[in-house]
Design an enzyme around this catalytic site. Sequence first.
Site, short mmCIF file in Angstrom:
data_model
loop_
_atom_site.label_atom_id
_atom_site.label_comp_id
_atom_site.label_asym_id
_atom_site.label_seq_id
_atom_site.Cartn_x
_atom_site.Cartn_y
_atom_site.Cartn_z
N ASP A 143 59.25 67.14 58.54
CA ASP A 143 57.93 67.00 57.93
C ASP A 143 57.20 65.76 58.44
O ASP A 143 57.76 64.94 59.17
CB ASP A 143 58.06 66.93 56.41
N TYR A 205 71.82 64.53 58.90
CA TYR A 205 70.67 63.70 58.52
C TYR A 205 71.18 62.36 57.98
O TYR A 205 72.27 62.28 57.40
CB TYR A 205 69.83 64.38 57.43
#
Length: 396
Positions: A143, A205
């Site tokens: 994002d 992540y």
Amino acid sequence: VSEYLVTWITRGRPYNGYEIAEEDENLVLRVANNSVVLKPGDFTKILPLMLTALAVREPKRLLNEKQEAKAREKERKRKEIFATCQYRNIALKIAYLGWDYDGLARQANTRDTIEEMTLQACEKCCLIYSARGYPLTRCGRTDKGVSAFSQVISLNLRSRSDNLEEDYDYAAMINNILPAKIRVLAWAEVGLEFDARFQVLFRSYRYFFPKCDLDIELMGRGTELLLGTHNFRGFCKADPSNPEPNFERTIRYFSCDLITECPDNPCYSIYAFTIIGNAFLWHQIRNMVSVLFRIGLRLESPKIVSDILKNTVKYSYQMSSEVPLVLFDCDFENIDWRIAPDLNLGPLWFEHAIKTTLIKSLIDKVDDGGGALRIKELGGLCDTKTQSITSRPFIK
């Protein structure tokens, strides 16, 4: 001459951009609409304007037409070249600092995306014909504001040789065009059937944060409850374009580790959550981190994780900031990566390291050692409301 001028007027060319008296303008408009017949006296008003227009506009128009013809011919030859040249399907491993960009994927309302920047660089290097609508596959969509150290995209790029050793150095060529915060780390030849999204073995992540007043041990107990296969509806944002969503995901590894220690003031020590899984839902990681921060602040007990996992609803709570999140790593089978030569990351490190040192020196000077750093002071990192998450309204 009078017939030519009348024809010229009715074609609507001469008067844009010229100062014309209102009555003269009206006369020209009426002539253009064939509503009047010119009289000899009218030419005393129109003729000087027409001669000026002819002297200035006509040569410029002819020049523009020649330039346009040249451009069309150049574009035609370029199309022929790209239609006849050979191509190679390439995977690019990309790193980027996403703070200043509107996300990874191309969007209709902005050009400040990682994919758009990369494709524009490929077009400038003449590796693709046009960046517009060029097909590619991506490993993980990030994002706005999210960074990546190991993003992978695959696309067809122009090749100059059947021998891989004699082909272009794609990483070096593209890096020469890309901005400093986007770097191609490596490239590899892949098959035409390769899909970066569906053939990735895992995605890793990391979410970086300062210790502040957080209880690291308590948050670690919360991470253990997130391991395994669960319905993560309570930790994600539903995709309205998917009528039959599947919220089940598997987390293979979840830890909270010390990255950089600050002995003088532990509040400024940097930690990171490391999360490894096959796939993740929209905003899943940032929502999980927000809940873990609430546990670290003792606003919730670790049991809140189990309570959210049991429910198939999304409670209303603030998601954590996007800036500390990084797509840290991903892996594929049977890919022989060719590492980029010099990434020239030194100047980027220097700029941010100096700024960070200056700010920390200022804090030490003003607060006599930095004082206690509280997570509430770092706006946007987590939801700090006292009301428990499960007692709030929810979204079905």
